[in-house]
Design a protein around this motif. Structure first.
Motif, PDB file in Angstrom:
ATOM      1  N   ARG A 242     -10.225  -1.451  -0.215  1.00  0.00           N
ATOM      2  CA  ARG A 242      -9.502  -0.195   0.033  1.00  0.00           C
ATOM      3  C   ARG A 242     -10.360   0.989  -0.367  1.00  0.00           C
ATOM      4  NH1 ARG A 242      -4.342   2.474  -2.348  1.00  0.00           N
ATOM      5  NH2 ARG A 242      -3.659   3.580  -0.512  1.00  0.00           N
ATOM      6  N   ILE A 243     -10.314   2.027   0.449  1.00  0.00           N
ATOM      7  CA  ILE A 243     -10.881   3.331   0.103  1.00  0.00           C
ATOM      8  C   ILE A 243      -9.689   4.279   0.054  1.00  0.00           C
ATOM      9  CG2 ILE A 243     -12.424   5.204   0.792  1.00  0.00           C
ATOM     10  CD1 ILE A 243     -14.153   3.117   2.241  1.00  0.00           C
ATOM     11  N   PRO A 244      -9.230   4.638  -1.143  1.00  0.00           N
ATOM     12  CA  PRO A 244      -8.008   5.429  -1.260  1.00  0.00           C
ATOM     13  C   PRO A 244      -8.102   6.827  -0.666  1.00  0.00           C
ATOM     14  CG  PRO A 244      -8.755   4.664  -3.422  1.00  0.00           C
ATOM     15  CD  PRO A 244      -9.777   4.271  -2.435  1.00  0.00           C
ATOM     16  N   ASP A 245      -9.283   7.436  -0.737  1.00  0.00           N
ATOM     17  CA  ASP A 245      -9.444   8.803  -0.240  1.00  0.00           C
ATOM     18  C   ASP A 245     -10.841   8.951   0.335  1.00  0.00           C
ATOM     19  OD1 ASP A 245      -9.538  11.507   0.277  1.00  0.00           O
ATOM     20  OD2 ASP A 245      -9.181  12.123  -1.799  1.00  0.00           O
ATOM     21  N   LEU A 246     -10.921   8.977   1.638  1.00  0.00           N
ATOM     22  CA  LEU A 246     -12.206   9.072   2.322  1.00  0.00           C
ATOM     23  C   LEU A 246     -12.979  10.314   1.882  1.00  0.00           C
ATOM     24  CD1 LEU A 246     -14.111   8.005   4.531  1.00  0.00           C
ATOM     25  CD2 LEU A 246     -12.764   9.247   6.192  1.00  0.00           C
TER      26      LEU A 246
ATOM     27  N   ARG B   6      -7.405   2.826   9.501  1.00  0.00           N
ATOM     28  CA  ARG B   6      -6.929   4.045   8.832  1.00  0.00           C
ATOM     29  C   ARG B   6      -5.454   3.855   8.504  1.00  0.00           C
ATOM     30  NH1 ARG B   6     -10.099   8.760   9.434  1.00  0.00           N
ATOM     31  NH2 ARG B   6     -11.793   8.485  10.903  1.00  0.00           N
TER      32      ARG B   6
ATOM     33  N   SER C  56      -6.086   6.915   3.597  1.00  0.00           N
ATOM     34  CA  SER C  56      -6.965   5.898   3.034  1.00  0.00           C
ATOM     35  C   SER C  56      -7.448   4.950   4.136  1.00  0.00           C
ATOM     36  CB  SER C  56      -6.241   5.125   1.928  1.00  0.00           C
ATOM     37  OG  SER C  56      -5.131   4.431   2.443  1.00  0.00           O
TER      38      SER C  56
ATOM     39  N   VAL D  23     -11.258  -1.716  -4.813  1.00  0.00           N
ATOM     40  CA  VAL D  23     -11.365  -0.346  -4.331  1.00  0.00           C
ATOM     41  C   VAL D  23     -12.851   0.004  -4.222  1.00  0.00           C
ATOM     42  CG1 VAL D  23     -10.894   2.077  -4.867  1.00  0.00           C
ATOM     43  CG2 VAL D  23      -9.161   0.318  -5.330  1.00  0.00           C
TER      44      VAL D  23
ATOM     45  N   LEU E 266       0.808  -1.213   0.000  1.00  0.00           N
ATOM     46  CA  LEU E 266       0.000   0.000   0.000  1.00  0.00           C
ATOM     47  C   LEU E 266       0.843   1.266   0.000  1.00  0.00           C
ATOM     48  CD1 LEU E 266      -2.752  -1.095   2.513  1.00  0.00           C
ATOM     49  CD2 LEU E 266      -2.855  -1.084   0.031  1.00  0.00           C
ATOM     50  N   SER E 267       1.890   1.304   0.799  1.00  0.00           N
ATOM     51  CA  SER E 267       2.654   2.544   0.920  1.00  0.00           C
ATOM     52  C   SER E 267       3.759   2.684  -0.119  1.00  0.00           C
ATOM     53  CB  SER E 267       3.245   2.662   2.330  1.00  0.00           C
ATOM     54  OG  SER E 267       4.107   1.568   2.599  1.00  0.00           O
TER      55      SER E 267
ATOM     56  N   ASP F  26      -1.755   7.426   4.749  1.00  0.00           N
ATOM     57  CA  ASP F  26      -1.959   8.338   3.627  1.00  0.00           C
ATOM     58  C   ASP F  26      -3.398   8.844   3.521  1.00  0.00           C
ATOM     59  OD1 ASP F  26      -3.218   6.024   2.836  1.00  0.00           O
ATOM     60  OD2 ASP F  26      -2.161   5.830   0.932  1.00  0.00           O
TER      61      ASP F  26
END
Length: 155
Positions: free
Chosen positions: A136-140, A119, A124, A82, A36-37, A122
């Motif tokens: 995965r939720i890349p950007d809440l 959490r 996500s 995603v 992920l990172s 980054d």
């Protein structure tokens, strides 16, 4: 750009690693250290016993043909849909049934506990369902208002 090893698929579709000294290892796997990172860095080629046989510091430094084979193998190994939006959540207490729209289509899963929502650094989120599948939720903040409202109950 050159690698000190070569990878190819054998007649059975398994990966075969050939090291610079000519030693061959059949049935190897390609594994990201930090999927992920740092998805493009720190990738190991491991034998069937789990021991590291080769190390890739940066995937973009690998020759294109070899890189394509490695990326294809990683895609097959890593299944992490995603979540684009939350359609419905059965209740605010767990376990609860979630209906979501992902990059691979709509699906339903069971969230066993609020602890299964993590959490990441980054911004996500990583959500594990009752079967161990990770979403995965890349950007809440990029989620629509309805999805954020449903998710806020669990955060």
């Amino acid at each position: 750009m050159s690698a000190d090893f070569d990878l190819e698929r054998d007649a059975f579709g398994q990966l075969v690693l050939t090291l610079a000294d000519g030693r061959r290892h059949a049935g190897v796997s390609v594994v990201r250290a930090f999927p992920l990172s740092a998805p493009g860095e720190h990738i190991a080629v491991v034998g069937s016993d789990g021991h590291e046989l080769a190390w890739i510091a940066r995937l973009d430094a690998v020759p294109p043909g070899l890189r394509a084979l490695i990326e294809d193998e990683l895609k097959q190994r890593e299944f992490m849909p995603v979540i684009r939006r939350l359609l419905n959540v059965s209740s605010v207490v767990t376990p609860s049934q979630w209906q979501v729209d992902t990059d691979r289509g709509q699906t339903r899963f069971t969230l066993k506990s609020e602890d299964d929502i993590r959490r990441l650094g980054d911004g996500s989120l990583l959500i594990a369902d009752s079967h161990g599948v990770h979403y995965r939720i890349p950007d809440l903040q990029a989620l629509d208002r309805h999805s954020r409202r449903l998710l806020d109950r669990f955060l």
